[in-house]
Design an enzyme around this catalytic site. Structure first.
Site, PDB file in Angstrom:
ATOM      1  N   ILE A   1       0.904  -1.236   0.198  1.00  0.00           N
ATOM      2  CA  ILE A   1       0.118  -0.188   0.186  1.00  0.00           C
ATOM      3  C   ILE A   1       0.765   1.366   0.034  1.00  0.00           C
ATOM      4  O   ILE A   1       2.158   1.083   0.298  1.00  0.00           O
ATOM      5  CB  ILE A   1      -1.003  -0.040   1.214  1.00  0.00           C
ATOM      6  CG1 ILE A   1      -0.334  -0.229   2.519  1.00  0.00           C
ATOM      7  CG2 ILE A   1      -2.055  -1.044   1.128  1.00  0.00           C
ATOM      8  CD1 ILE A   1      -1.358  -0.167   4.010  1.00  0.00           C
ATOM      9  N   ASP A   2       0.347   2.291  -0.535  1.00  0.00           N
ATOM     10  CA  ASP A   2       1.226   3.412  -0.551  1.00  0.00           C
ATOM     11  C   ASP A   2       1.855   3.967   0.675  1.00  0.00           C
ATOM     12  O   ASP A   2       1.217   3.655   1.671  1.00  0.00           O
ATOM     13  CB  ASP A   2       0.439   4.692  -1.482  1.00  0.00           C
ATOM     14  CG  ASP A   2      -0.200   4.286  -2.546  1.00  0.00           C
ATOM     15  OD1 ASP A   2       0.517   3.415  -3.368  1.00  0.00           O
ATOM     16  OD2 ASP A   2      -1.037   4.965  -3.174  1.00  0.00           O
ATOM     17  N   LYS A   3       2.782   4.842   0.389  1.00  0.00           N
ATOM     18  CA  LYS A   3       3.297   5.438   1.628  1.00  0.00           C
ATOM     19  C   LYS A   3       2.469   6.153   2.688  1.00  0.00           C
ATOM     20  O   LYS A   3       2.297   6.129   3.779  1.00  0.00           O
ATOM     21  CB  LYS A   3       4.504   6.142   1.382  1.00  0.00           C
ATOM     22  CG  LYS A   3       5.049   7.157   2.367  1.00  0.00           C
ATOM     23  CD  LYS A   3       6.185   8.256   2.006  1.00  0.00           C
ATOM     24  CE  LYS A   3       6.572   9.254   2.991  1.00  0.00           C
ATOM     25  NZ  LYS A   3       7.392  10.274   2.500  1.00  0.00           N
TER      26      LYS A   3
END
Length: 303
Positions: free
Chosen positions: A136-138
């Site tokens: 999942i994105d930062k």
């Protein structure tokens, strides 16, 4: 350090091998191109060229052993562990934490924290992503499952391909969505204008399907639940921007933001079949505090 090994996932298929390696290792593009010319980058056991378009499940091996540039060190970073056994770890990732080392983020990642917490992680996904089955994105918070061994990793990865691993997100998006639910079926690929962004496009793209339903409406925004039927990079963010309801505070896909802390997007639900017991497991988490505060300060409306 052993040779660097990577396996190409579906999202990256079609990219040039040198660009892929520059984005997924700690080596520079010039270093990678030099190694390719020297025959030290093998794909499925054979030397390659910089322009080679990688294919899903390609096995890439890099003969590079400079520890000063490529070693990943364990770091004592706090982890919010929701569940753990001999095969898997389910982690609630906080906003702002990168999942695995990459250029610009060589340390301080979830992988560094996992290596400190657990010495036994799968190596199916390569040296830089031990245990990492999905990402999942930062600046997206929430649940992801980590594999402790290769059998667990392979079993979980197959569920992602078969779409029997279920992931649901809560997002606050700009504007009031009038429909109770919706489906966004639009292919996603790398943006031709900005390589750091994805876009809805028919060029070098893959099918992408997002389902959403409205949870609460506010005067200028909407809380929605999104279910991923495919797992493209930035999928929810791209799809919601595509229908003119970008995720709130998304500096990459929206023209206006509240601050620089990133998008209001939380992976709150995760369900998969356990690799050993073969029982379905379900996990959920509450919204992070910044999303709760936003909701509490907004007046709900009926449409």
């Amino acid at each position: 350090m052993p040779k660097i090994n990577l396996i190409v996932d579906e999202d990256c298929a079609g990219e040039r091998v040198d660009l892929f390696l520059a984005e997924n290792t700690l080596l520079s593009r010039s270093q990678i191109q030099k190694l390719i010319k020297e025959g030290k980058v093998l794909i499925n056991g054979y030397p390659t060229k910089s322009k080679y378009p990688i294919v899903t499940d390609d096995e890439i091996e890099i003969d590079y052993k400079d520890k000063t540039e490529t070693d990943i060190m364990p770091e004592d970073i706090p982890l919010d562990i929701v569940y753990e056994d001999a095969d898997v770890i389910v982690v609630n990732k906080p906003k702002g934490l990168v999942v695995h080392p990459a250029p610009g983020n060589p340390d301080g990642t979830l992988v560094n924290a996992l290596l400190y917490h657990c010495h036994d992680l799968s190596d199916v996904n390569g040296y830089y992503r031990p245990g990492i089955v999905h990402r999942i994105d930062k600046d997206t918070s929430g649940l992801l499952v980590v594999a402790k061994n290769n059998n667990a990793h392979t079993f979980l990865a197959q569920q992602l391909k078969d779409k029997t691993c279920y992931r649901k997100y809560l997002a606050i998006v700009k504007g009031v969505i009038e429909n109770k639910e919706g489906e966004i079926n639009a292919p996603i690929g790398r943006s031709t204008k900005d390589r750091q962004k994805m876009a809805v496009t028919d060029k070098n793209s893959k099918d992408a399907l997002t389902l959403f339903k409205v949870i609460r409406r506010f005067h200028d925004s909407t809380l929605i639940e999104c279910e991923l039927k495919t797992g493209r990079t930035h999928q929810i963010r791209v799809h919601m921007a595509f229908i003119n309801h970008p995720v709130l505070n998304d500096g990459k896909y929206s023209s206006k933001t509240i601050d620089e802390t990133g998008q209001y997007l939380h992976a709150y639900y995760l369900s998969f079949i356990h690799p050993t017991t073969k029982e379905r497991m379900e996990f959920s988490t509450e919204l992070p505090s910044y999303m709760k505060e936003y909701i509490e300060n907004k007046g709900e409306i009926n449409v």
